[in-house]
Design a protein around this motif. Structure first.
Motif, mmCIF file in Angstrom:
data_model
loop_
_atom_site.group_PDB
_atom_site.id
_atom_site.type_symbol
_atom_site.label_atom_id
_atom_site.label_comp_id
_atom_site.label_asym_id
_atom_site.label_seq_id
_atom_site.Cartn_x
_atom_site.Cartn_y
_atom_site.Cartn_z
ATOM 1 N N MET A 27 19.983 -19.271 20.188
ATOM 2 C CA MET A 27 19.489 -19.444 21.049
ATOM 3 C C MET A 27 18.356 -18.945 21.828
ATOM 4 O O MET A 27 17.853 -18.924 22.797
ATOM 5 C CB MET A 27 20.425 -18.708 21.401
ATOM 6 C CG MET A 27 21.574 -18.843 23.191
ATOM 7 S SD MET A 27 22.538 -17.733 23.465
ATOM 8 C CE MET A 27 22.232 -16.112 23.175
ATOM 9 N N ASN A 28 18.054 -17.163 21.749
ATOM 10 C CA ASN A 28 17.006 -17.072 21.832
ATOM 11 C C ASN A 28 16.349 -17.519 21.459
ATOM 12 O O ASN A 28 15.272 -18.115 22.808
ATOM 13 C CB ASN A 28 17.020 -15.567 21.550
ATOM 14 C CG ASN A 28 17.909 -14.747 21.992
ATOM 15 O OD1 ASN A 28 18.729 -15.057 22.874
ATOM 16 N ND2 ASN A 28 18.535 -13.388 20.728
ATOM 17 N N GLN A 29 16.108 -18.204 20.564
ATOM 18 C CA GLN A 29 14.836 -19.178 20.460
ATOM 19 C C GLN A 29 14.425 -19.944 21.594
ATOM 20 O O GLN A 29 13.515 -20.339 21.510
ATOM 21 C CB GLN A 29 14.089 -19.796 18.863
ATOM 22 C CG GLN A 29 14.190 -18.589 17.858
ATOM 23 C CD GLN A 29 14.186 -19.143 16.488
ATOM 24 O OE1 GLN A 29 14.767 -20.812 16.296
ATOM 25 N NE2 GLN A 29 13.692 -18.171 15.651
ATOM 26 N N ILE A 30 15.750 -20.589 21.632
ATOM 27 C CA ILE A 30 15.799 -21.892 22.826
ATOM 28 C C ILE A 30 15.265 -21.465 24.347
ATOM 29 O O ILE A 30 14.405 -22.344 24.409
ATOM 30 C CB ILE A 30 17.359 -22.374 22.417
ATOM 31 C CG1 ILE A 30 17.303 -23.500 20.748
ATOM 32 C CG2 ILE A 30 17.375 -23.930 23.116
ATOM 33 C CD1 ILE A 30 18.753 -23.591 21.172
ATOM 34 N N LYS A 31 15.855 -20.499 24.669
ATOM 35 C CA LYS A 31 15.976 -20.251 25.345
ATOM 36 C C LYS A 31 13.927 -19.163 26.100
ATOM 37 O O LYS A 31 13.566 -19.991 26.552
ATOM 38 C CB LYS A 31 16.510 -18.669 25.464
ATOM 39 C CG LYS A 31 18.186 -18.699 25.826
ATOM 40 C CD LYS A 31 18.938 -17.541 26.058
ATOM 41 C CE LYS A 31 19.980 -18.252 27.018
ATOM 42 N NZ LYS A 31 21.219 -17.138 26.911
ATOM 43 N N GLU A 32 13.527 -19.337 24.920
ATOM 44 C CA GLU A 32 11.844 -19.244 24.807
ATOM 45 C C GLU A 32 11.256 -19.963 24.924
ATOM 46 O O GLU A 32 10.249 -20.659 25.741
ATOM 47 C CB GLU A 32 11.780 -18.151 23.522
ATOM 48 C CG GLU A 32 11.553 -16.524 23.498
ATOM 49 C CD GLU A 32 11.574 -16.411 25.023
ATOM 50 O OE1 GLU A 32 10.084 -15.995 25.559
ATOM 51 O OE2 GLU A 32 12.198 -15.233 26.007
ATOM 52 N N LEU A 33 11.584 -21.264 24.155
ATOM 53 C CA LEU A 33 11.457 -22.690 23.751
ATOM 54 C C LEU A 33 11.075 -23.160 25.237
ATOM 55 O O LEU A 33 10.045 -23.733 26.128
ATOM 56 C CB LEU A 33 10.675 -23.759 22.897
ATOM 57 C CG LEU A 33 11.058 -23.108 21.759
ATOM 58 C CD1 LEU A 33 12.039 -23.814 20.387
ATOM 59 C CD2 LEU A 33 9.538 -23.082 21.954
ATOM 60 N N ALA A 34 12.468 -22.772 26.213
ATOM 61 C CA ALA A 34 12.489 -23.964 27.173
ATOM 62 C C ALA A 34 11.778 -23.092 28.266
ATOM 63 O O ALA A 34 11.612 -23.919 29.080
ATOM 64 C CB ALA A 34 14.127 -23.512 27.275
ATOM 65 N N LYS A 35 11.631 -21.629 28.258
ATOM 66 C CA LYS A 35 11.321 -20.915 29.201
ATOM 67 C C LYS A 35 9.663 -21.291 29.600
ATOM 68 O O LYS A 35 8.790 -21.219 30.169
ATOM 69 C CB LYS A 35 10.923 -19.843 29.263
ATOM 70 C CG LYS A 35 10.248 -18.555 30.033
ATOM 71 C CD LYS A 35 10.691 -17.079 29.699
ATOM 72 C CE LYS A 35 9.805 -15.941 30.978
ATOM 73 N NZ LYS A 35 10.768 -14.781 31.211
ATOM 74 N N SER A 36 9.159 -21.392 27.554
ATOM 75 C CA SER A 36 7.594 -21.594 28.110
ATOM 76 C C SER A 36 7.009 -23.320 28.205
ATOM 77 O O SER A 36 5.764 -23.835 28.631
ATOM 78 C CB SER A 36 7.205 -21.547 26.059
ATOM 79 O OG SER A 36 7.638 -23.245 25.731
ATOM 80 N N SER A 37 8.205 -23.431 28.653
ATOM 81 C CA SER A 37 7.977 -25.865 28.686
ATOM 82 C C SER A 37 8.618 -25.753 30.332
ATOM 83 O O SER A 37 8.202 -26.916 30.671
ATOM 84 C CB SER A 37 8.925 -26.529 28.616
ATOM 85 O OG SER A 37 8.648 -26.639 26.602
ATOM 86 N N ASP A 38 8.484 -24.017 30.794
ATOM 87 C CA ASP A 38 8.838 -24.402 32.453
ATOM 88 C C ASP A 38 10.201 -25.363 32.709
ATOM 89 O O ASP A 38 10.069 -26.110 33.896
ATOM 90 C CB ASP A 38 7.260 -25.073 32.835
ATOM 91 C CG ASP A 38 6.378 -24.041 32.677
ATOM 92 O OD1 ASP A 38 6.972 -23.182 32.336
ATOM 93 O OD2 ASP A 38 5.214 -24.771 33.352
ATOM 94 N N LYS A 39 11.005 -25.538 31.706
ATOM 95 C CA LYS A 39 12.091 -25.818 32.110
ATOM 96 C C LYS A 39 13.456 -24.782 31.624
ATOM 97 O O LYS A 39 13.408 -23.975 31.478
ATOM 98 C CB LYS A 39 12.708 -26.856 31.021
ATOM 99 C CG LYS A 39 11.752 -27.920 30.855
ATOM 100 C CD LYS A 39 11.896 -28.955 29.439
ATOM 101 C CE LYS A 39 10.908 -30.025 29.918
ATOM 102 N NZ LYS A 39 10.664 -30.894 28.825
#
Length: 52
Positions: A27-39
């Protein structure tokens, strides 16, 4: 547990929700990827699913 899960899945299908089951680390990895994608996390997950 299984009966509860089956009922819950049927409930969620009616509401049109997508449920992702993952570990806290995932979940934390998904959140970080989303944040880095500005989504948002939800938008990131939907976009990822639709790409496949």
């Amino acid at each position: 547990m299984r009966k509860w899960l089956k009922r819950k899945v049927a409930e969620l299908k009616k509401s049109g929700r997508i449920v992702v089951v993952c570990t806290e680390d995932e979940m934390n990895q998904i959140k970080e990827l989303a944040k880095s994608s500005d989504k948002t996390t939800s938008r990131f997950i939907v976009d990822t699913i639709l790409k496949k």
